[in-house]
Write a protein that holds these residues in place. Structure first.
Motif, mmCIF file in Angstrom:
data_model
loop_
_atom_site.group_PDB
_atom_site.id
_atom_site.type_symbol
_atom_site.label_atom_id
_atom_site.label_comp_id
_atom_site.label_asym_id
_atom_site.label_seq_id
_atom_site.Cartn_x
_atom_site.Cartn_y
_atom_site.Cartn_z
ATOM 1 N N THR A 168 1.819 -6.192 -5.332
ATOM 2 C CA THR A 168 1.410 -4.800 -5.153
ATOM 3 C C THR A 168 -0.079 -4.650 -4.832
ATOM 4 O O THR A 168 -0.541 -3.538 -4.578
ATOM 5 C CB THR A 168 1.741 -3.955 -6.395
ATOM 6 N N ASP A 291 4.687 -7.716 -9.421
ATOM 7 C CA ASP A 291 5.430 -8.535 -8.467
ATOM 8 C C ASP A 291 6.258 -7.705 -7.492
ATOM 9 O O ASP A 291 6.709 -8.213 -6.468
ATOM 10 C CB ASP A 291 6.353 -9.508 -9.204
ATOM 11 N N LYS A 292 6.472 -6.434 -7.817
ATOM 12 C CA LYS A 292 7.185 -5.538 -6.909
ATOM 13 C C LYS A 292 6.804 -4.099 -7.232
ATOM 14 O O LYS A 292 6.290 -3.810 -8.315
ATOM 15 C CB LYS A 292 8.701 -5.724 -7.029
ATOM 16 N N CYS A 293 7.051 -3.220 -6.288
ATOM 17 C CA CYS A 293 6.740 -1.805 -6.484
ATOM 18 C C CYS A 293 7.738 -1.197 -7.475
ATOM 19 O O CYS A 293 8.951 -1.255 -7.252
ATOM 20 C CB CYS A 293 6.822 -1.075 -5.149
ATOM 21 N N SER A 296 9.909 1.208 -5.731
ATOM 22 C CA SER A 296 10.645 0.609 -4.606
ATOM 23 C C SER A 296 10.273 1.159 -3.240
ATOM 24 O O SER A 296 10.936 0.834 -2.246
ATOM 25 C CB SER A 296 12.175 0.777 -4.807
#
Length: 319
Positions: A168, A291-293, A296
């Protein structure tokens, strides 16, 4: 003794404090404790008398015995975590500790309550943790020995540092690619910077951007810093290499995604610009990156298009 174990940017941001201490106490021995992987952020600093490595894979008791022999008058703990507290408590010296804005960060990330009355840099927070040391603006400094030679001949360069530890905090690689092509069309050669974790990204960009030069290394910070000095500008994420560029006095445009300037890690230079999506109510979602939004959609980065960044660059420097 100054303790700052990690990470790269945090260690580089201690250098204004090191300089201020030397100016205030010119006859004082100043030592530094850091993790081995960040050693070169301070290894060449001529102010420091001795640099000790905190390697958790080795016998820490031996390290403590070495430190205790120095009989420090003052320990400045700019890490202020369990490990640094354990070390500083064993040195029989007065201790000043970094006053982290932990609660304010927690409330901003989790409830979007912004209790930061104003944006303060990490160096300013470091200064405020040391009674009697007056804050004065000094850029971070990374000393590059004269014998370190640039990897490239003088030219018309703009640098990209496309990596970051967390997804991110990374502007999309395809956006760097598109921006590189726009700048290449205006006669600039793109220099690609990164450490061992960024080699694949830099290699892929080299294949796509006309004339780009891959200068990624096996974490040779001093060589990276030397090569950055050939650039008119560095475009980067919120990362350690952002602070590296500032530390060798190169203009910086930093692209912020999940993090915000309130955390204190904006480029510590008047010759810098942060590009961020200030319209999103979900920012910040983390103070270190994810590691991820969580939503999403990753709008914090995806809405910062290559064309937008290119236009910002045009206003920032004369292309």
């Amino acid at each position: 003794m100054i303790i700052r174990l990690s990470s790269l940017g945090d260690v580089l941001l201690t250098t204004p404090v090191i300089s201020a201490l030397q100016q205030k106490f010119p006859n004082t021995q100043i030592d530094f404790l850091v993790k081995p992987q960040f050693l070169y952020a301070v290894k060449t600093n001529p102010i420091l008398n001795h640099i000790y490595e905190f390697d958790k894979s080795k016998n820490i008791d031996l390290l403590l015995k070495s430190l205790q022999k120095n009989k420090y008058n003052l320990v400045i703990d700019l890490q202020n975590n369990f490990r640094s507290r354990k070390i500083s408590s064993k040195l029989s010296a007065k201790v000043y500790r970094f006053k982290k804005p932990t609660l304010n960060k927690f409330l901003l990330v989790n409830f979007k309550w912004n209790l930061f009355k104003k944006v303060k840099s990490i160096p300013q927070m470091y200064f405020e943790s040391i009674p009697g040391l007056d804050f004065n603006f000094q850029k971070p400094s990374l000393f590059v020995p004269e014998e370190v030679i640039s990897s490239v001949k003088p030219g018309k360069y703009i640098g990209f540092a496309p990596g970051s530890k967390h997804f991110t905090k990374m502007w999309p690689i395809e956006y760097f690619n598109e921006l590189g092509k726009l700048l290449s069309a205006k006669g600039y050669t793109i220099l690609l910077f990164g450490g061992s974790d960024d080699k694949e990204i830099c290699h892929n960009l080299k294949q796509e951007i006309p004339g780009a030069i891959d200068l990624s290394t096996e974490n040779d910070l001093i060589q990276i810093a030397r090569d950055m000095k050939e650039c008119k500008l560095i475009v980067c994420n919120d990362s350690g290499l952002m602070h590296t560029a500032v530390s060798v006095d190169v203009p910086v445009i930093a692209i912020f995604g999940s993090t915000v300037k309130e955390f204190g890690f904006a480029p510590y230079s008047e010759n810098s610009l942060v590009i961020e999506n200030e319209e999103l109510k979900c920012r910040p979602c983390s103070h270190i990156g994810k590691d991820k939004c969580p939503k999403s959609h990753f709008k914090c980065m995806l809405e910062l298009t290559p064309e937008l960044v290119h236009n910002k660059i045009e206003k920032f420097i004369s292309l």
